[in-house]
Design a protein around this motif. Structure first.
Motif, PDB file in Angstrom:
ATOM      1  N   PRO A   1       3.310  31.180   1.745  1.00  0.00           N
ATOM      2  CA  PRO A   1       1.645  30.671   2.116  1.00  0.00           C
ATOM      3  C   PRO A   1       1.136  29.808   1.006  1.00  0.00           C
ATOM      4  CG  PRO A   1       2.049  32.073   3.662  1.00  0.00           C
ATOM      5  CD  PRO A   1       3.415  32.563   2.873  1.00  0.00           C
ATOM      6  N   GLU A   2       1.338  31.108   0.060  1.00  0.00           N
ATOM      7  CA  GLU A   2       0.892  30.869  -1.620  1.00  0.00           C
ATOM      8  C   GLU A   2       1.675  29.353  -2.392  1.00  0.00           C
ATOM      9  OE1 GLU A   2      -1.442  32.103  -2.721  1.00  0.00           O
ATOM     10  OE2 GLU A   2      -1.980  32.818  -1.457  1.00  0.00           O
ATOM     11  N   ALA A   3       2.756  28.983  -1.820  1.00  0.00           N
ATOM     12  CA  ALA A   3       3.782  28.897  -2.214  1.00  0.00           C
ATOM     13  C   ALA A   3       3.816  26.965  -1.703  1.00  0.00           C
ATOM     14  CB  ALA A   3       5.425  29.086  -1.755  1.00  0.00           C
ATOM     15  N   VAL A   4       3.423  27.436   0.101  1.00  0.00           N
ATOM     16  CA  VAL A   4       2.606  25.666   0.819  1.00  0.00           C
ATOM     17  C   VAL A   4       1.290  25.551   0.158  1.00  0.00           C
ATOM     18  CG1 VAL A   4       2.335  25.229   2.769  1.00  0.00           C
ATOM     19  CG2 VAL A   4       4.203  26.750   2.311  1.00  0.00           C
ATOM     20  N   LYS A   5       0.999  26.162  -0.163  1.00  0.00           N
ATOM     21  CA  LYS A   5      -0.625  25.709  -0.698  1.00  0.00           C
ATOM     22  C   LYS A   5      -0.970  25.120  -1.548  1.00  0.00           C
ATOM     23  CE  LYS A   5      -4.852  27.203  -1.624  1.00  0.00           C
ATOM     24  NZ  LYS A   5      -5.988  29.117  -1.489  1.00  0.00           N
ATOM     25  N   ALA A   6       0.096  25.514  -2.756  1.00  0.00           N
ATOM     26  CA  ALA A   6      -0.147  25.077  -3.898  1.00  0.00           C
ATOM     27  C   ALA A   6       0.956  23.367  -4.133  1.00  0.00           C
ATOM     28  CB  ALA A   6       1.094  25.784  -5.163  1.00  0.00           C
ATOM     29  N   GLU A   7       1.900  23.732  -2.992  1.00  0.00           N
ATOM     30  CA  GLU A   7       2.950  22.442  -3.215  1.00  0.00           C
ATOM     31  C   GLU A   7       1.883  21.153  -2.643  1.00  0.00           C
ATOM     32  OE1 GLU A   7       6.426  20.671  -0.015  1.00  0.00           O
ATOM     33  OE2 GLU A   7       6.069  22.594   0.025  1.00  0.00           O
ATOM     34  N   ILE A   8       0.836  21.846  -1.467  1.00  0.00           N
ATOM     35  CA  ILE A   8      -0.313  20.742  -0.388  1.00  0.00           C
ATOM     36  C   ILE A   8      -0.815  20.410  -1.539  1.00  0.00           C
ATOM     37  CG2 ILE A   8      -1.576  20.422   1.030  1.00  0.00           C
ATOM     38  CD1 ILE A   8      -0.198  22.248   3.078  1.00  0.00           C
ATOM     39  N   VAL A   9      -1.666  21.640  -2.165  1.00  0.00           N
ATOM     40  CA  VAL A   9      -2.539  21.000  -3.714  1.00  0.00           C
ATOM     41  C   VAL A   9      -1.956  19.810  -4.395  1.00  0.00           C
ATOM     42  CG1 VAL A   9      -3.961  21.877  -5.337  1.00  0.00           C
ATOM     43  CG2 VAL A   9      -3.795  23.053  -3.661  1.00  0.00           C
ATOM     44  N   ALA A  10      -0.741  19.757  -5.463  1.00  0.00           N
ATOM     45  CA  ALA A  10      -0.572  19.429  -5.963  1.00  0.00           C
ATOM     46  C   ALA A  10      -0.263  17.354  -5.243  1.00  0.00           C
ATOM     47  CB  ALA A  10       1.272  19.603  -6.729  1.00  0.00           C
TER      48      ALA A  10
ATOM     49  N   CYS B   1      -1.487  11.880  -5.265  1.00  0.00           N
ATOM     50  CA  CYS B   1      -2.775  10.785  -4.446  1.00  0.00           C
ATOM     51  C   CYS B   1      -3.725  10.696  -4.830  1.00  0.00           C
ATOM     52  CB  CYS B   1      -2.740  11.158  -3.534  1.00  0.00           C
ATOM     53  SG  CYS B   1      -1.157  11.586  -1.996  1.00  0.00           S
ATOM     54  N   THR B   2      -4.322  11.164  -5.078  1.00  0.00           N
ATOM     55  CA  THR B   2      -5.725  10.974  -6.388  1.00  0.00           C
ATOM     56  C   THR B   2      -5.672  10.381  -7.670  1.00  0.00           C
ATOM     57  OG1 THR B   2      -6.832  13.036  -5.171  1.00  0.00           O
ATOM     58  CG2 THR B   2      -7.932  12.068  -6.335  1.00  0.00           C
ATOM     59  N   SER B   3      -5.492  10.989  -8.018  1.00  0.00           N
ATOM     60  CA  SER B   3      -4.521  10.304  -9.553  1.00  0.00           C
ATOM     61  C   SER B   3      -3.765   9.320  -9.512  1.00  0.00           C
ATOM     62  CB  SER B   3      -3.533  11.176 -10.368  1.00  0.00           C
ATOM     63  OG  SER B   3      -2.693  11.418 -10.032  1.00  0.00           O
ATOM     64  N   ARG B   4      -2.779   8.692  -7.815  1.00  0.00           N
ATOM     65  CA  ARG B   4      -2.756   7.434  -8.514  1.00  0.00           C
ATOM     66  C   ARG B   4      -3.763   5.860  -7.108  1.00  0.00           C
ATOM     67  NH1 ARG B   4       3.237   6.495  -9.354  1.00  0.00           N
ATOM     68  NH2 ARG B   4       3.740   7.971 -10.411  1.00  0.00           N
ATOM     69  N   GLY B   5      -4.923   6.784  -6.534  1.00  0.00           N
ATOM     70  CA  GLY B   5      -5.206   6.154  -6.726  1.00  0.00           C
ATOM     71  C   GLY B   5      -4.768   6.170  -5.095  1.00  0.00           C
ATOM     72  N   TRP B   6      -3.974   6.647  -4.447  1.00  0.00           N
ATOM     73  CA  TRP B   6      -3.273   6.469  -2.988  1.00  0.00           C
ATOM     74  C   TRP B   6      -4.581   7.100  -1.524  1.00  0.00           C
ATOM     75  CZ3 TRP B   6       2.022   8.887  -4.836  1.00  0.00           C
ATOM     76  CH2 TRP B   6       2.211   7.492  -5.491  1.00  0.00           C
TER      77      TRP B   6
ATOM     78  N   PRO C   1       0.762  -0.975   0.513  1.00  0.00           N
ATOM     79  CA  PRO C   1       0.071  -0.149   0.112  1.00  0.00           C
ATOM     80  C   PRO C   1       1.156   0.967   0.339  1.00  0.00           C
ATOM     81  CG  PRO C   1      -0.524  -1.635   1.632  1.00  0.00           C
ATOM     82  CD  PRO C   1       0.794  -1.936   1.409  1.00  0.00           C
ATOM     83  N   VAL C   2       0.426   2.075  -1.014  1.00  0.00           N
ATOM     84  CA  VAL C   2       0.816   3.467  -0.376  1.00  0.00           C
ATOM     85  C   VAL C   2      -0.162   4.830  -0.135  1.00  0.00           C
ATOM     86  CG1 VAL C   2       1.780   5.573  -2.012  1.00  0.00           C
ATOM     87  CG2 VAL C   2       2.423   2.783  -3.068  1.00  0.00           C
ATOM     88  N   ILE C   3       0.426   5.248   0.894  1.00  0.00           N
ATOM     89  CA  ILE C   3      -0.719   5.792   1.017  1.00  0.00           C
ATOM     90  C   ILE C   3      -0.100   7.421   1.610  1.00  0.00           C
ATOM     91  CG2 ILE C   3      -1.729   6.281   3.622  1.00  0.00           C
ATOM     92  CD1 ILE C   3      -2.052   3.316   4.127  1.00  0.00           C
ATOM     93  N   GLY C   4      -0.890   8.654   1.534  1.00  0.00           N
ATOM     94  CA  GLY C   4      -0.398  10.121   1.534  1.00  0.00           C
ATOM     95  C   GLY C   4      -0.758  10.065   2.468  1.00  0.00           C
ATOM     96  N   LEU C   5      -0.266  11.146   3.164  1.00  0.00           N
ATOM     97  CA  LEU C   5      -0.390  12.179   4.717  1.00  0.00           C
ATOM     98  C   LEU C   5      -0.175  13.323   3.963  1.00  0.00           C
ATOM     99  CD1 LEU C   5       2.649  11.134   7.029  1.00  0.00           C
ATOM    100  CD2 LEU C   5       0.325   9.605   6.428  1.00  0.00           C
ATOM    101  N   HIS C   6      -1.370  14.192   4.912  1.00  0.00           N
ATOM    102  CA  HIS C   6      -1.810  15.851   3.793  1.00  0.00           C
ATOM    103  C   HIS C   6      -1.791  16.805   5.858  1.00  0.00           C
ATOM    104  CE1 HIS C   6      -4.700  19.159   2.671  1.00  0.00           C
ATOM    105  NE2 HIS C   6      -4.757  18.461   4.185  1.00  0.00           N
TER     106      HIS C   6
END
Length: 301
Positions: free
Chosen positions: A229-238, A243-248, A192-197
């Motif tokens: 803040p903007e860079a961090v937000k973009a990093e988190i969204v990406a 993870c969503t695209s990979r089904g993780w 399993p591959v699991i993302g941490l948000h």
């Protein structure tokens, strides 16, 4: 409301980890408590117990104990009774229940959970694995992992992996860095591959603290992308989109403790393996005789 100071004595013939966990879990339910812990571990002789009894007599307070030796238990209980101090063996009710269910007496064995058996060496092996596969290291060994955690920098990947290793889980972790390619092993991961948000503001606070600790001289904390803040937000969204695209599956760790995150990871691992097992069973070739042996006649005939 006035909260009086109390002494809590934890007496164990082993490391005392069990009593520490029980005390921590129960005291967490009191908003404002003033408890002084007295930890007495590796109490295995009468001489050692006598020092414990002197301590209890000097600073009386409730006692939680895990002692296997019946003579030591009796001496502790008698002294507590004489002092008018509450004395509880929290594992006794569970032990009695299991003895009744299993139909056998438990062995008088100290530190049974700490023996150097196969499970012990599995945990040590998992700890070595985490050390050599932390923060994207040793990507060629990802195929030996039990689980892979991915997430942006400072999203608690490393401490979570070490906690899992203490449970015997080989956990690798991969940082999701903007513009950086992922290891090819993740394209067809056998585990399993699991993302941490984590939420933006919480992550920025953690990163600011990190910069302060390491003494990032010359780094403008109001300008670097690491905490912008903007860079961090973009990093988190990406990272979330990846993870969503990979089904993780993704776990939001913003308000979770490491223990809670690890518990959720273990649940997701169980679900992943269950789906794999079901898929393998569905894909297995059918026995041609299964339609007639031990079954009712085909109604189509």
């Amino acid at each position: 409301m006035h909260h009086r100071q109390i002494n809590l004595h934890l007496v164990s013939d082993s490391t005392g980890e069990t009593l520490n966990s029980i005390a921590r879990a129960t005291l967490a339910r009191f908003d404002d408590h003033h408890v002084t812990h007295h930890r007495w571990s590796l109490v295995r002789s009468r001489l050692q117990l006598d020092r414990v009894l002197e301590g209890i007599e000097h600073e009386p307070g409730p006692v939680l104990y895990t002692l296997v030796d019946s003579s030591l238990r009796l001496a502790l209980e008698q002294t507590c009774g004489r002092l008018g101090v509450t004395c509880v063996a929290p594992l006794d009710p569970v032990m009695e229940m299991l003895q009744g269910t299993i139909g056998a007496r438990a062995k008088e064995k100290r530190a049974a959970q700490h023996v150097m058996d196969a499970d012990y060496f599995r945990r040590i092996d998992a700890m070595h694995y985490v050390l050599s596969h932390d923060d994207g290291q040793g990507t060629q060994g990802i195929r030996d992992a039990d689980v892979v955690l991915v997430g942006v920098s400072r999203s608690s990947k490393t401490p979570t992996c070490f906690y899992l290793a203490n449970r015997g889980i080989k956990a690798a972790n991969i940082p999701l860095v903007p513009g950086a390619a992922l290891p090819e092993a993740l394209d067809s991961s056998p585990c399993p591959v699991i993302g941490l948000h984590i939420e933006v503001n919480a992550l920025i606070d953690i990163r600011r603290h990190r910069l302060k600790i390491i003494g990032a001289s010359g780094v403008r904390q109001d300008a670097t992308d690491y905490i912008d803040p903007e860079a961090v937000k973009a990093e988190i969204v990406a990272a979330r989109r990846l993870c969503t695209s990979r089904g993780w599956p993704v776990i939001d760790v913003t308000r979770r403790s490491i223990e809670e995150t690890a518990a959720t990871i273990l649940q997701l691992m169980e679900s992943w393996h269950a789906r794999r097992k079901d898929a393998a069973a569905a894909a297995a070739p059918q026995d041609p005789a299964a339609a007639v042996l031990g079954q009712a006649p085909d109604p189509g005939r």
